[in-house]
Design an enzyme around this catalytic site. Structure first.
Site, PDB file in Angstrom:
ATOM      1  N   HIS A  10      18.655  -7.019  23.246  1.00  0.00           N
ATOM      2  CA  HIS A  10      18.528  -6.805  22.188  1.00  0.00           C
ATOM      3  C   HIS A  10      17.789  -5.414  22.088  1.00  0.00           C
ATOM      4  CE1 HIS A  10      16.407  -7.226  18.055  1.00  0.00           C
ATOM      5  NE2 HIS A  10      17.087  -8.013  18.073  1.00  0.00           N
ATOM      6  N   ASP A  21      20.936 -15.692  19.384  1.00  0.00           N
ATOM      7  CA  ASP A  21      22.286 -16.056  19.407  1.00  0.00           C
ATOM      8  C   ASP A  21      22.545 -17.035  20.852  1.00  0.00           C
ATOM      9  OD1 ASP A  21      22.887 -15.164  16.873  1.00  0.00           O
ATOM     10  OD2 ASP A  21      23.406 -13.230  17.744  1.00  0.00           O
TER      11      ASP A  21
HETATM   12  N1  CMC Z   1      24.853  -7.923  28.865  1.00  0.00           N
HETATM   13  C1  CMC Z   1      24.889  -6.930  30.004  1.00  0.00           C
HETATM   14  N2  CMC Z   1      24.373  -5.861  29.735  1.00  0.00           N
HETATM   15  C2  CMC Z   1      23.670  -5.377  28.705  1.00  0.00           C
HETATM   16  C3  CMC Z   1      23.697  -6.535  27.690  1.00  0.00           C
HETATM   17  C4  CMC Z   1      24.071  -7.733  27.814  1.00  0.00           C
HETATM   18  N3  CMC Z   1      24.157  -8.536  26.850  1.00  0.00           N
HETATM   19  N4  CMC Z   1      22.811  -6.049  26.760  1.00  0.00           N
HETATM   20  C5  CMC Z   1      22.336  -4.670  27.316  1.00  0.00           C
HETATM   21  N5  CMC Z   1      23.042  -4.482  28.450  1.00  0.00           N
HETATM   22  C6  CMC Z   1      22.708  -3.127  29.151  1.00  0.00           C
HETATM   23  C7  CMC Z   1      23.906  -2.297  28.771  1.00  0.00           C
HETATM   24  O1  CMC Z   1      24.883  -2.287  29.379  1.00  0.00           O
HETATM   25  C8  CMC Z   1      23.137  -0.833  29.221  1.00  0.00           C
HETATM   26  O2  CMC Z   1      23.068  -0.765  30.458  1.00  0.00           O
HETATM   27  P1  CMC Z   1      23.255   0.703  31.112  1.00  0.00           P
HETATM   28  O3  CMC Z   1      21.982   1.622  30.652  1.00  0.00           O
HETATM   29  O4  CMC Z   1      23.183   0.392  32.506  1.00  0.00           O
HETATM   30  O5  CMC Z   1      24.554   1.257  30.624  1.00  0.00           O
HETATM   31  C9  CMC Z   1      21.662  -1.146  28.736  1.00  0.00           C
HETATM   32  O6  CMC Z   1      21.542  -2.830  28.951  1.00  0.00           O
HETATM   33  C10 CMC Z   1      21.403  -0.904  27.114  1.00  0.00           C
HETATM   34  O7  CMC Z   1      22.250  -1.438  26.479  1.00  0.00           O
HETATM   35  P2  CMC Z   1      22.645  -1.038  25.031  1.00  0.00           P
HETATM   36  O8  CMC Z   1      24.168  -1.898  24.603  1.00  0.00           O
HETATM   37  O9  CMC Z   1      22.834   0.334  24.884  1.00  0.00           O
HETATM   38  O10 CMC Z   1      21.464  -1.479  24.137  1.00  0.00           O
HETATM   39  P3  CMC Z   1      21.357  -1.659  22.611  1.00  0.00           P
HETATM   40  O11 CMC Z   1      20.215  -1.559  22.180  1.00  0.00           O
HETATM   41  O12 CMC Z   1      22.363  -0.855  21.952  1.00  0.00           O
HETATM   42  O13 CMC Z   1      22.020  -3.408  22.895  1.00  0.00           O
HETATM   43  C11 CMC Z   1      22.624  -5.092  22.113  1.00  0.00           C
HETATM   44  C12 CMC Z   1      21.583  -4.203  21.997  1.00  0.00           C
HETATM   45  C13 CMC Z   1      22.268  -6.313  21.078  1.00  0.00           C
HETATM   46  C14 CMC Z   1      23.961  -4.594  21.142  1.00  0.00           C
HETATM   47  C15 CMC Z   1      23.163  -5.616  23.529  1.00  0.00           C
HETATM   48  O14 CMC Z   1      22.291  -6.310  24.012  1.00  0.00           O
HETATM   49  C16 CMC Z   1      24.477  -6.415  23.355  1.00  0.00           C
HETATM   50  O15 CMC Z   1      25.486  -6.173  23.334  1.00  0.00           O
HETATM   51  N6  CMC Z   1      24.168  -7.935  23.542  1.00  0.00           N
HETATM   52  C17 CMC Z   1      25.173  -8.853  23.697  1.00  0.00           C
HETATM   53  C18 CMC Z   1      25.634  -9.267  22.150  1.00  0.00           C
HETATM   54  C19 CMC Z   1      24.582 -10.056  21.450  1.00  0.00           C
HETATM   55  O16 CMC Z   1      24.075 -10.995  22.247  1.00  0.00           O
HETATM   56  N7  CMC Z   1      24.410  -9.628  20.329  1.00  0.00           N
HETATM   57  C20 CMC Z   1      23.100 -10.438  19.470  1.00  0.00           C
HETATM   58  C21 CMC Z   1      21.998  -9.625  19.270  1.00  0.00           C
HETATM   59  S1  CMC Z   1      20.537 -10.554  18.848  1.00  0.00           S
HETATM   60  C22 CMC Z   1      21.054 -11.279  17.197  1.00  0.00           C
HETATM   61  C23 CMC Z   1      21.830 -10.419  16.089  1.00  0.00           C
HETATM   62  O17 CMC Z   1      21.387  -9.157  16.005  1.00  0.00           O
HETATM   63  O18 CMC Z   1      22.664 -10.834  15.553  1.00  0.00           O
END
Ligand code: CMC
Length: 380
Positions: free
Chosen positions: A263, A317
């Protein structure tokens, strides 16, 4: 306020986009409050209708205020025939979130115009949209299955009435209450992508149907609300508790995302996820467990052991789909259920935005060229 030029924060992470008093998150401590009230207290004591009123008005309603709001929602549950006809004309293999987007646009076309600057007109439109959303979702789910629409039942809550309109059967009390709590947990969540979308569209003084239709487009994405249906698909693909570790190894080495984890704000377990897990347990104790839950528990342990130090924990989720699956709800209707709840948050933000509006028109960091020559097509 002066803004430092040429500093780009990708995804606007941590950059305030608005002042808002609707909800609050402490991502380190795992705290979520609606209008100052902890989400756990609302999940235990409140109802979706009361929470919607709270989000919209900034305080808990009196009994008379709640009665009046509930009556207004009930009166707005029935859709104009033209909207139902539009829903019935949609291709059955399309996604229910796309149908909901169409439904909002159609509802706007069949409803009185709304002056977004008029607080009274905003309140009428808010009740119409919150009340219409479950009917739109249920109507498409039935029409694509070749079934007749089920008229709303004025004696049922928003949650129980949705299940009634979806299945044509009154849900057991526990099931209605579990969905009610799930709606409470999803009703608002500060400046998430769909709420930001809603506020951007609102800032143009557009109508609330466009505000909600745009927010749906944002919520639908797999990084936002669309994650809930993908979690179930992921658990089904893993298939068994024994397969979890191997699947996770592969996913991490391929740098794949694990759906339902991570998140932007929470760096610990999302409090909504904790509450949804409790609901899942309650459902399983009463109606029997599902293999998906055991796989999910194992996956949570394995992901937290491997990625917890990066702040990656279950989000809202992760457990919601398991709860909805136990209710017999089709997987692609999970994200529309998120929308049934979140529309209350979007519209609270719409109202807040319109009370102190300024058009969103951010800058950019230009990375292109200047003064390029126009080359006639015959010379290219
Ligand atoms: N699985 C694997 N690695 C992850 C995940 C994940 N679910 N989430 C973050 N990371 C890693 C990412 O690969 C990155 O690693 P590195 O620094 O080595 O490149 C680091 O953590 C930071 O990730 P980010 O994607 O840059 O962080 P963000 O703040 O942009 O991501 C997020 C937030 C929700 C987009 C992401 O955690 C994600 O894609 N999660 C999976 C999809 C998901 O479950 N979404 C629902 C979010 S909560 C409910 C809602 O908002 O609807």
């Amino acid at each position: 306020m002066t803004v430092k030029e040429n500093i780009l924060v990708p995804g606007l992470a941590g950059i305030p986009a608005a002042e808002s008093a609707v909800s609050y998150i402490d991502g380190q401590a795992g705290v979520l409050e609606y209008r100052g009230i902890p989400i756990e207290a609302l999940a235990e004591h409140s109802t979706f209708e009361e929470v919607a009123w709270l989000l919209l008005n900034g305080r808990l309603p009196t009994q008379a205020e709640l009665d009046e709001f509930e009556a207004k929602l009930i009166a707005n549950r029935t859709l104009p025939q033209g909207v139902l006809d539009t829903i019935a004309s949609l291709p059955g293999d399309g996604h229910p979130m796309a149908a909901l987007q169409v439904g909002y646009a159609a509802l706007g076309m069949h409803s009185p115009d709304v002056n977004a600057l008029d607080p009274g007109q905003r309140q009428e439109a808010i009740a119409r949209l919150i009340a219409a959303t479950p009917t739109l979702v249920a109507a498409f789910a039935r029409s694509r299955a070749g079934m007749d629409f089920v008229a709303p039942d004025p004696t049922l809550s928003t949650a129980a009435n949705f299940l009634w309109m979806l299945n044509g059967e009154k849900p057991e009390d526990l099931v209605g209450r579990v969905l009610d709590v799930a709606l409470i947990l999803h009703a608002d969540h500060t400046m998430n992508a769909s709420t930001f979308t809603a506020r951007v569209v609102a800032s143009t003084e557009s109508d609330p149907y466009s505000v909600c239709a745009s927010a749906i487009g944002s919520l639908k994405g797999p990084l936002h609300g669309g994650a809930n249906e993908r979690v179930l698909i992921q658990l089904e693909k893993i298939g068994s508790v024994d397969a979890v570790e191997g699947w996770l190894d592969q996913q991490i080495s391929a740098k794949g995302k694990i759906m339902g984890f991570g998140h932007r704000v929470y760096k610990t377990k999302d409090p909504r996820s904790t509450n949804l897990q409790l609901l899942a347990r309650e459902m399983f104790e009463t109606f029997g467990s599902t293999p998906m839950y055991d796989i999910a528990l194992k996956l949570e342990d394995a992901v937290v052991a491997r990625l917890g130090q990066k702040g990656i924990y279950p989000n809202v989720d992760f457990f919601s789909g398991i709860v909805y699956q136990k209710m017999g709800i089709p997987t692609d209707v999970f994200t529309p259920i998120f929308a049934i709840a979140r529309v209350a948050g979007w519209l609270s933000h719409w109202d807040e935005q319109m009370n102190d509006n300024r058009l969103f028109r951010p800058g950019q960091i230009f990375t292109g060229t200047h003064g390029a020559r126009y080359v006639p097509i015959s010379e290219r």
